[in-house]
Design an enzyme around this catalytic site. Sequence first.
Site, PDB file in Angstrom:
ATOM      1  N   MET A  20     -25.169  10.450  -2.333  1.00 36.27           N
ATOM      2  CA  MET A  20     -26.162   9.400  -2.538  1.00 36.27           C
ATOM      3  C   MET A  20     -26.976   9.687  -3.790  1.00 36.27           C
ATOM      4  SD  MET A  20     -29.133   8.121   0.090  1.00 36.27           S
ATOM      5  CE  MET A  20     -30.249   6.789  -0.370  1.00 36.27           C
ATOM      6  N   HIS A  72     -25.426  19.601  -2.814  1.00 35.74           N
ATOM      7  CA  HIS A  72     -26.776  19.511  -2.271  1.00 35.74           C
ATOM      8  C   HIS A  72     -26.783  19.989  -0.825  1.00 35.74           C
ATOM      9  CE1 HIS A  72     -27.535  15.952  -5.249  1.00 35.74           C
ATOM     10  NE2 HIS A  72     -27.667  17.129  -5.838  1.00 35.74           N
ATOM     11  N   ASP A  78     -27.805  11.807  -9.148  1.00 31.58           N
ATOM     12  CA  ASP A  78     -27.760  13.149  -9.717  1.00 31.58           C
ATOM     13  C   ASP A  78     -26.371  13.437 -10.270  1.00 31.58           C
ATOM     14  OD1 ASP A  78     -28.619  15.695 -10.415  1.00 31.58           O
ATOM     15  OD2 ASP A  78     -28.077  16.560  -8.466  1.00 31.58           O
ATOM     16  N   SER A  83     -22.712  15.645  -2.947  1.00 30.36           N
ATOM     17  CA  SER A  83     -23.867  15.578  -2.043  1.00 30.36           C
ATOM     18  C   SER A  83     -23.376  15.124  -0.667  1.00 30.36           C
ATOM     19  CB  SER A  83     -24.941  14.639  -2.600  1.00 30.36           C
ATOM     20  OG  SER A  83     -26.113  14.700  -1.819  1.00 30.36           O
ATOM     21  N   THR A  84     -23.905  14.033  -0.140  1.00 28.80           N
ATOM     22  CA  THR A  84     -23.552  13.600   1.213  1.00 28.80           C
ATOM     23  C   THR A  84     -22.046  13.390   1.349  1.00 28.80           C
ATOM     24  OG1 THR A  84     -25.666  12.458   1.328  1.00 28.80           O
ATOM     25  CG2 THR A  84     -24.046  11.897   3.004  1.00 28.80           C
TER      26      THR A  84
END
Length: 356
Positions: free
Chosen positions: A295, A202, A298, A176-177
Site C-alpha cells: 500500500m 515494511h 514508498d 509492503s502489504t
Amino acid sequence: MGRLKVLVVDDSAVVRQVLTEILLSDSAIETVAACQDPFAAAEKMKTFVPDVITLDVEMPRMDGITFLKKLMCQHPIPVVMCSSLTEENSATALKAIEYGAVDIIQKPKSGTKAFLEESRIMVCDAVKAAAKVKVNRMCNVFREIPPKLTADAVLEAPTGHAMIKTTEKVILVGASTGGTEALSVFLQGLPADSPGVVIVQHMPENFTASFANRLNGLCRVTVKQADDNDTVLPGRVLIAPGNRHMLIKRSGARYYVEIKDGPLVSRHRPSVDVLFRSGARYVGKNAVGVILTGMGDDGAKGMKEMKDAGAYNIAQDEKTSVVFGMPKMAIEAGAADIVLPLENISGAVLKQCAAW
C-alpha cells in the site's frame, strides 16, 4: 470503498482502548468494536460484520492462531495480527501469515508521543490496506506456496571469479502489504549463485530476524537480517531490520549495506525510497530494481531515480498483487521497465543479469 468497520480482538483492556482510539482517528474508519477474546468476537460477529479484524496471538479460552484458522475456513475476513512480537512468539506470528493473516503490526505500547504517532500511521495504514485484500484469493495463494526445500539444496561456495562477476550486479527489492509471501515466491525462484539481493519489507521491529530465518529455510540462497557493514555477496539476501533504514554503498569492488536510524521516509522506516535512492547513487546501471505488492507510494520516487541512473526495473502486476499500491505508483511515475506477474519476476531478473 465506504468507510470501514473494524473489530479489535485483544485480551488487554489497555490495548483495546488504544487501538480503538487510533483507528477512529482515521477518517476512513467509521466504526470500531472491541472484544476480549475469540469467543466474544464470534458472538459479536452475529450482529456486527467487520471489514477487517485486528487479532492478538495469546489470549485466554482460545489463542489467536486457532481463531484465525477457524475464521478463514468458515467466514474469511481480512485479519491483521497484532502482537508485541517478542523473539519468543515471533515464530507464532509467522505461522499466522502462513494461515492467511494479511499483515502484522506492532502492538501499541505506552511511551512517548512520537512513538504513538508513528504507531498510529502504521496501524491505520495496515488496516486500510487489509480491507482491500481479496481474502479468498489470498488463501489460495498461501496453499500453493511450494514445499520447503530439503538439505539436498546445497549452497555453492562462491569462487573468486564468480564474486568478481556477480558483485557488479545487485538486486534491490521493496515490498509492503502481502510482501511476506510475495518475497517467499520471488526468492525461491533464485538459484544458489544468484546475484546479491537487498530487501526492504515494511514490518515491525523484532520481526525481521525470524522472517529472514523462515525464508532461509525455504530458499537456495542464504537469507539473513542485515547487520551494519554486511557485504552484498552472490547467493546472499539481506533484509533490512525493522525500524532501521538500510542503504547500499560501494567501496572499490565491494558492495555493502549501511544500517542507520533516521526519520520516517515516505511514512516508513525502513523505507524503500531510501534503499532505492542509495542504489541509484552507488549501484546505478549495475542494479535491477523490483517493487512488489504494498500500500502507498514508498519506492516510486527512488525507483525512478534508479531508472534514470541506468537500472532495469520490474514491477509486480495488479492481478498477483495483494495490494496494487506501490507497484502502481512506480508504474505511473515511469519507473518500471516491465510489469510482470509475481511468478515470472525472478526469471526476468536472472535473464536481465545474464544479459549484461
